[in-house]
Design an enzyme around this catalytic site. Structure first.
Site, short mmCIF file in Angstrom:
data_model
loop_
_atom_site.label_atom_id
_atom_site.label_comp_id
_atom_site.label_asym_id
_atom_site.label_seq_id
_atom_site.Cartn_x
_atom_site.Cartn_y
_atom_site.Cartn_z
N HIS A 268 46.05 -18.85 -25.60
CA HIS A 268 45.24 -18.43 -24.45
C HIS A 268 43.91 -19.18 -24.44
O HIS A 268 43.39 -19.53 -23.38
CB HIS A 268 44.94 -16.93 -24.51
CG HIS A 268 46.02 -16.05 -23.92
ND1 HIS A 268 46.46 -16.17 -22.63
CD2 HIS A 268 46.73 -15.02 -24.47
CE1 HIS A 268 47.40 -15.26 -22.39
NE2 HIS A 268 47.58 -14.54 -23.50
N CYS B 195 53.04 -10.32 -22.34
CA CYS B 195 51.61 -10.62 -22.27
C CYS B 195 50.96 -9.68 -21.27
O CYS B 195 51.52 -9.43 -20.20
CB CYS B 195 51.43 -12.07 -21.83
SG CYS B 195 49.70 -12.58 -21.71
N LEU B 196 49.80 -9.16 -21.62
CA LEU B 196 49.08 -8.26 -20.71
C LEU B 196 48.71 -8.97 -19.41
O LEU B 196 48.51 -8.32 -18.39
CB LEU B 196 47.82 -7.72 -21.40
CG LEU B 196 48.09 -6.80 -22.59
CD1 LEU B 196 46.79 -6.50 -23.33
CD2 LEU B 196 48.76 -5.51 -22.16
N HIS C 298 49.91 -16.82 -30.20
CA HIS C 298 49.90 -16.48 -28.77
C HIS C 298 48.46 -16.41 -28.25
O HIS C 298 48.15 -16.95 -27.19
CB HIS C 298 50.63 -15.14 -28.60
CG HIS C 298 50.65 -14.57 -27.21
ND1 HIS C 298 51.81 -14.32 -26.51
CD2 HIS C 298 49.64 -14.16 -26.39
CE1 HIS C 298 51.50 -13.80 -25.33
NE2 HIS C 298 50.19 -13.68 -25.23
N GLU C 299 47.58 -15.75 -29.03
CA GLU C 299 46.19 -15.58 -28.57
C GLU C 299 45.42 -16.91 -28.60
O GLU C 299 44.64 -17.19 -27.70
CB GLU C 299 45.45 -14.53 -29.41
CG GLU C 299 46.08 -13.14 -29.45
CD GLU C 299 46.44 -12.58 -28.09
OE1 GLU C 299 45.84 -12.99 -27.08
OE2 GLU C 299 47.37 -11.75 -28.03
N GLY D 25 47.26 -7.57 -28.92
CA GLY D 25 46.40 -8.73 -29.04
C GLY D 25 45.75 -9.02 -27.70
O GLY D 25 46.27 -8.61 -26.65
N GLN E 168 41.37 -13.65 -21.09
CA GLN E 168 42.15 -12.65 -20.36
C GLN E 168 41.28 -11.60 -19.68
O GLN E 168 41.76 -10.87 -18.82
CB GLN E 168 43.15 -11.94 -21.29
CG GLN E 168 44.28 -12.84 -21.77
CD GLN E 168 45.23 -12.06 -22.66
OE1 GLN E 168 44.99 -11.91 -23.84
NE2 GLN E 168 46.31 -11.54 -22.08
#
Ligand code: ZN
Length: 175
Positions: free
Chosen positions: A145, A99-100, A141-142, A57, A62
């Site tokens: 963000h 998380c990236l 989660h996204e 995702g 990000q």
């Protein structure tokens, strides 16, 4: 934390991902008012970066774009949602999240186990997606963000936050 990337392609893609604690990750993303070719290009770029990372995702902030756009692919279909909104939440579940934007960190996060997300797809069509399990967690989660939240903000007990090596078998679960 040192991160050793094995492939230069992955390294280049990862450079585009904004890392915690950048102030960018604390900002609220703006609603997309009109579907333009730039938005479609943004979606393509986000999917490319997510797959190369690899991740399941990614949210536009990000990669430094403060717009409400998310992509997800948990292995059961690929989603790109413009202006995603959680319209329903039911149940509870806990996944160990990564998380990236926070490489090397993971922690269990409690979230709804079933959600309905509405928004717009890349062709400008209204969509409504029912998700459960991992995909439900990824969507939440996204969308976090987009509201300037990272997953560790939702971890109640800081002792549950684990610092792990970035290169590990669970890397594909990074979102
Ligand atoms: Zn994330």
């Amino acid at each position: 934390m040192d991160t050793n990337f094995t492939s230069s392609y992955n390294y280049n893609m990862n450079k585009k991902i904004i890392k915690f604690p950048s102030p960018m990750l604390k900002k609220k993303a703006k609603v997309v008012k009109r579907l333009t070719p730039e938005i479609v290009r943004l979606i393509d770029e986000m999917i490319k970066i997510m797959l190369a990372a690899p991740g399941i995702g990614l949210a536009a902030p990000q990669i430094g774009v403060l717009l409400r756009v998310i992509v997800a692919d948990t292995g059961e279909g690929r989603w790109a949602i413009i202006n995603p909104k959680l319209t329903e939440k039911h149940g509870a579940q806990t996944f160990v999240e990564g998380c990236l934007s926070l490489p090397g960190i993971e922690a269990p996060v409690d979230r709804a186990s079933q959600v309905i997300v509405s928004g717009m797809d890349r062709r400008g069509e209204k969509i409504k997606i029912e998700a459960k399990g991992l995909l439900a967690t990824v969507f939440q989660h996204e969308i976090d963000h987009l509201d300037g939240k990272v997953f560790i903000d939702r971890v109640k007990d800081p002792s549950l936050i684990k610092y792990v090596a970035f290169e590990r078998e669970k890397r594909e679960e990074l979102i």
